[in-house]
Design a protein around this motif. Structure first.
Motif, mmCIF file in Angstrom:
data_model
loop_
_atom_site.group_PDB
_atom_site.id
_atom_site.type_symbol
_atom_site.label_atom_id
_atom_site.label_comp_id
_atom_site.label_asym_id
_atom_site.label_seq_id
_atom_site.Cartn_x
_atom_site.Cartn_y
_atom_site.Cartn_z
ATOM 1 N N GLY A 59 45.624 43.625 44.947
ATOM 2 C CA GLY A 59 46.481 44.724 44.571
ATOM 3 C C GLY A 59 45.654 45.921 44.138
ATOM 4 O O GLY A 59 44.471 45.795 43.799
ATOM 5 N N VAL A 60 46.241 47.134 44.186
ATOM 6 C CA VAL A 60 45.507 48.342 43.855
ATOM 7 C C VAL A 60 46.284 49.164 42.849
ATOM 8 O O VAL A 60 47.511 49.081 42.751
ATOM 9 N N GLU A 61 45.526 49.958 42.070
ATOM 10 C CA GLU A 61 46.114 50.922 41.144
ATOM 11 C C GLU A 61 45.673 52.317 41.581
ATOM 12 O O GLU A 61 44.486 52.572 41.787
ATOM 13 N N LEU A 62 46.646 53.221 41.712
ATOM 14 C CA LEU A 62 46.393 54.573 42.190
ATOM 15 C C LEU A 62 46.617 55.561 41.047
ATOM 16 O O LEU A 62 47.660 55.533 40.394
ATOM 17 N N ASP A 80 41.753 51.747 42.255
ATOM 18 C CA ASP A 80 41.101 50.584 41.648
ATOM 19 C C ASP A 80 41.594 49.316 42.318
ATOM 20 O O ASP A 80 42.809 49.149 42.524
ATOM 21 N N ASP A 81 40.661 48.424 42.675
ATOM 22 C CA ASP A 81 41.072 47.091 43.121
ATOM 23 C C ASP A 81 40.490 46.071 42.152
ATOM 24 O O ASP A 81 39.734 46.416 41.237
ATOM 25 N N GLN A 82 40.849 44.801 42.324
ATOM 26 C CA GLN A 82 40.425 43.753 41.386
ATOM 27 C C GLN A 82 39.353 42.851 41.993
ATOM 28 O O GLN A 82 39.325 41.653 41.767
ATOM 29 N N HIS A 83 38.471 43.431 42.769
ATOM 30 C CA HIS A 83 37.416 42.627 43.378
ATOM 31 C C HIS A 83 36.103 43.384 43.241
ATOM 32 O O HIS A 83 35.607 43.994 44.199
ATOM 33 N N PRO A 84 35.513 43.362 42.029
ATOM 34 C CA PRO A 84 34.331 44.199 41.783
ATOM 35 C C PRO A 84 33.097 43.766 42.557
ATOM 36 O O PRO A 84 32.174 44.538 42.747
ATOM 37 N N GLY A 85 33.044 42.548 42.998
ATOM 38 C CA GLY A 85 31.823 42.070 43.641
ATOM 39 C C GLY A 85 31.694 42.446 45.089
ATOM 40 O O GLY A 85 30.665 42.215 45.690
ATOM 41 N N ARG A 86 32.757 42.994 45.708
ATOM 42 C CA ARG A 86 32.704 43.317 47.129
ATOM 43 C C ARG A 86 32.557 44.817 47.316
ATOM 44 O O ARG A 86 33.320 45.591 46.782
ATOM 45 N N THR A 87 31.554 45.216 48.100
ATOM 46 C CA THR A 87 31.323 46.645 48.322
ATOM 47 C C THR A 87 32.302 47.172 49.348
ATOM 48 O O THR A 87 32.910 46.427 50.101
ATOM 49 N N ILE A 88 32.420 48.481 49.353
ATOM 50 C CA ILE A 88 33.325 49.107 50.307
ATOM 51 C C ILE A 88 32.565 49.519 51.545
ATOM 52 O O ILE A 88 31.335 49.561 51.553
#
Length: 816
Positions: A59-62, A80-88
């Motif tokens: 899920g994302v927060e805008l 914001d997403d809830q997966h800090p370990g994965r780069t974009i």
């Protein structure tokens, strides 16, 4: 007072999140009176949310944040997403992949680089935040009283340095302004490499080295240069590569301090925002392939300010690309382009300052010197290219390739999806069109008719007008047919086109008009039969249509080749067949004669029946025969029989001797089952008028004699057919043909004319018909019999027909 405005919302990680996010941003910006930023902001939001949903899967927060106290005022959008370990996917990628090819990943946030003033990524323990920033300049609408004018560096600090280098980057000239900016005197830097003075650091997925940048025709950007005191000075550079009078190349750098970059930067380009809006339309709406490709070409042409733009798609032939759509001055491009710049292995954008030096053939095809292109990539496969060209060299810079690649990345999937659907529809339509064309042209053996049908096949479905040129066996080319969608313009169109081109068709200078003129050769088996020339309102011809026209031209050429062979064979056959019939009937003073001859086989001049009428010494000879069967085989025996009868009669053989000799000749041929019925006679003038007729019949219907009283009498007894028995002997019969009497000789095509189970001669039908012809001329009798045969049945006759009518009209003059 804090004038910052914030609005935030959250979405689950479903495929519908980007659409909901776009709607949210539009509402927020409308409330903040920032609608002029909506298109860019919505497009950036869609990119960020899609990136988060696809790559993070959470899920994302805008959050939208307007900071009016900043200088300049700015709008920030955070996801914001809830997966800090994965780069974009927007992080800088490696320069090459495992195979050493240019890397194709890491382009997901190219849009942020293109439209946003700044962007970045922030990582926390629980989330990853991607943000973009849009600055609100003083020329743009912002909430009243919320922003101060931006601070501009003092003009006293503005210095515009000019540095000239050679092809290798060695400094040749250094002006005083450059000295004031960087502290180096000209004599201290002339002769040194520019690499020693520049602290170059490339950034972004398509970063160039300093050497690559010096090789570009144009470039603008930020870098840092070394001051004489050792510090690094932020500067903004405008790079230009030129060619001197002697042909030598030079590089010019115009340099200003970083806080005076507005002096050299191009003015704000609203076209980029327009490009962003149009890309969004393409993403949000399903469009037919033709409209989709045309719109893409327009976006590329407008956003790049090039002379022309193209969308290339992979052709069916391996490794080649063809023009699918174009905009601007596209010069009527059609078909596949030269392989070289465009190849399936090139998976990175390219910039060519002088195409004429790199690829002469492609430069001539595109009529361009400058070229920039970016590949359309789907699952790592190059399905096409976006291309922009200009007539002048060195028109584009590296920034354009980034913009092109962004557009390419955005539209590649929609293009591939629509292309696959369109290819299926086009394949079915193509087969249907070619089947219709094949059916229409099948069996047509007239070149003029083929040309007319071909022109009408392509107008108006494919072209506004069409013209067909035909080339004969001698190599002469002529205009055979023209057809315009407005028939009233056919005459004017014909006058505007060369009737007899003096050059080869691909070199003809076609008349300039509102349509683009294209010529397609009609080739088969290595021979040219002419060309199909079309005029279209559209500047380019899509590759699918080009392939369709190529197939149609091959079909037309094949039919023209067949028609040529048919015409040649028909001419030869006609000449040979006519040699089997007498060129003219011999005049008979005191006698009238009429002949009717109709072969049953369509298109034939001669069948199994034959006739002849000629003079020998002091009398006339006539013959009427019927070979068993019809067609060319029967015609061969016809020629043998007619020429043998005439030759033997000229040698003064009697009628009986002629039959004996011809019977033996047929048996000597050894063609079993090929029999001949023959009626042959001589007419000798009598002093009191009329003629003495000496006649013999070998299996032939007996001749009928019509007397002035209306009485009809058969005048010969049928004997054995010729070609059956070697020892057969034949005899003659004699009678007088008195004045006003008519002698009718026919083949079995007359007597055996069938209507169901009934024959024309049943119950002496032919004699009854002849009895009603008293007082008629020989020609009138022949025509009445012919008409009776033709109308006896509704179906056409299946057998050859020949009839000879002779009428004694008075005292005969001796033959001389």
């Amino acid at each position: 007072m804090d004038t910052t405005k914030v609005s935030s919302t959250a979405f689950d990680g479903s495929p519908h999140a980007p659409a909901h996010a776009r709607k949210f941003v539009r509402q927020v910006l409308a409330e903040w009176r920032l609608s002029h930023l909506a298109e860019d902001a919505v497009l950036l939001t869609s990119e960020l949310v899609t990136n988060a949903v696809v790559h993070a899967g959470t899920g994302v927060e805008l959050t939208c944040r307007l900071d009016v106290d900043a200088c300049p005022a700015r709008l920030e959008i955070e996801v914001d997403d809830q997966h800090p370990g994965r780069t974009i996917s927007g992080t800088p990628p490696p320069a090459t992949d495992e195979d050493g090819q240019p890397a194709t990943s890491g382009r997901g946030l190219a849009l942020a680089q293109l439209l946003a003033d700044a962007w970045g990524v922030t990582y926390t323990r629980t989330a990853k935040r991607v943000w973009v920033r849009l600055e609100i300049g003083e020329q743009q609408e912002i909430p009243a009283g919320t922003v101060a004018a931006p601070v501009v560096a003092p003009l006293e600090t503005l210095h515009v340095g000019v540095v000239v280098c050679d092809l290798d980057g060695v400094v040749e000239s250094w002006n005083t302004e450059a000295s004031q900016l960087l502290g180096w005197a000209p004599e201290q830097v002339v002769g040194r490499s520019l690499k020693e003075l520049v602290a170059w650091r490339g950034a972004g997925p398509y970063a160039l080295s300093l050497a690559d940048t010096l090789g570009l025709g144009r470039w603008r950007g930020e870098t840092r240069m070394r001051h004489r005191d050792g510090r690094l000075v932020p500067v903004y550079v405008s790079h230009l590569r030129i060619r001197g009078h002697a042909g030598e190349r030079r590089t010019i750098w115009m340099i200003v301090p970083g806080d005076h970059r507005h002096v050299l930067t191009p003015p704000p380009q609203p076209l980029r925002r327009e490009a962003g809006r149009r890309i969004k339309d393409l993403i949000d709406h399903d469009m037919p392939l033709a409209d989709l490709l045309t719109t893409i070409a327009q976006i590329v042409q407008v956003s790049s300010a090039g002379d022309a733009s193209y969308v290339l798609l992979a052709a069916d032939t391996d490794g080649q690309f063809g023009v699918a759509a174009g905009a601007g001055d596209t010069a009527g491009m059609v078909g596949v382009l030269a392989k070289g710049v465009f190849c399936a292995e090139r998976k990175a954008p390219a910039l060519i300052d002088d195409l004429l030096a790199a690829d002469v053939e492609l430069a001539e095809q595109l009529r361009a010197r400058s070229l920039a292109c970016a590949p359309l990539l789907v699952s790592g496969e190059v399905i096409g290219y976006l291309v922009v060209t200009a007539a002048r060299p060195a028109r584009f810079d590296q920034e354009l390739t980034v913009s092109l690649q962004h557009i390419a990345d955005q539209v590649a999937v929609p293009v591939q999806r629509e292309r696959l659907a369109e290819r299926d529809r086009a394949h079915r339509g193509r087969l249907s069109f070619l089947a219709e064309a094949g059916e229409l042209l099948a069996g047509v053996h007239d070149e003029e008719l083929i040309a007319a049908l071909t022109a009408q096949l392509v107008v108006p479905k494919i072209a506004t007008w069409a013209a067909v040129y035909l080339t004969d066996l001698a190599g002469m080319t002529r205009l055979a047919h023209v057809w315009h969608s407005e028939e009233s313009r056919n005459s004017a169109l014909r006058k505007s086109l060369p009737a007899l081109p003096r050059t080869t068709l691909h070199e003809v200078a076609w008349p300039i008009g509102p349509e683009t003129v294209l010529a397609f050769p009609l080739l088969t088996q290595g021979r040219s039969h002419g060309a199909l020339v079309i005029g279209r309102k559209e500047p380019t011809l899509p590759l699918e249509l080009a392939d369709l026209l190529a197939d149609l031209c091959r079909l037309v050429a094949l039919n023209l080749h067949t028609a040529m062979l048919y015409a040649r064979q028909a001419t030869t056959s006609r000449v040979l067949q006519r040699s089997l019939l007498p060129m003219r009937v011999a005049p008979m003073p005191g006698l009238e004669s009429a002949v009717v001859y109709e072969p049953a086989e369509e298109g034939a001049d001669v069948g199994g029946d034959f006739y002849d009428l000629f003079t020998v010494a002091d009398h006339w000879c006539f013959a009427l025969g019927d070979v068993c069967g019809s067609g060319p085989e029967a015609a061969a025996v016809t020629g043998l029989a007619r020429h043998a009868v005439r030759l033997l009669a000229k040698e003064h053989y009697t009628v009986a001797d002629i039959f004996d000799r011809l019977n033996q000749a047929l048996l000597d041929e050894g063609d079993e089952g090929r029999f001949l019925s023959l009626l042959c006679g001589e007419l000798t003038p009598l002093p009191q008028g009329g003629a003495l007729c000496t006649i013999a019949s070998a299996g032939h219907p007996p001749p009928l004699l019509l007397r002035p009283s209306g009485e009809v009498q058969a005048m010969a007894t049928p004997q054995l057919l010729l070609g059956i028995e070697s020892g057969a002997r034949f005899y003659v019969e004699r009678f007088e043909l008195a004045p006003e009497e008519v002698l009718l000789c026919v083949t079995d095509g007359v007597t055996e004319r069938r209507d169901g189970d009934r024959l024309l001669d049943d119950g002496d039908g032919l004699a009854a018909l002849l009895s009603g012809c008293t007082g008629l001329s020989a020609h009138a009798v022949a025509e009445r019999v012919r008409h009776a045969v033709e109308t006896f049945a509704a179906e056409p006759a299946q057998d050859d027909m020949a009839l000879l009518v002779i009428k004694a009209s008075g005292a005969l003059r001796p033959v001389r």
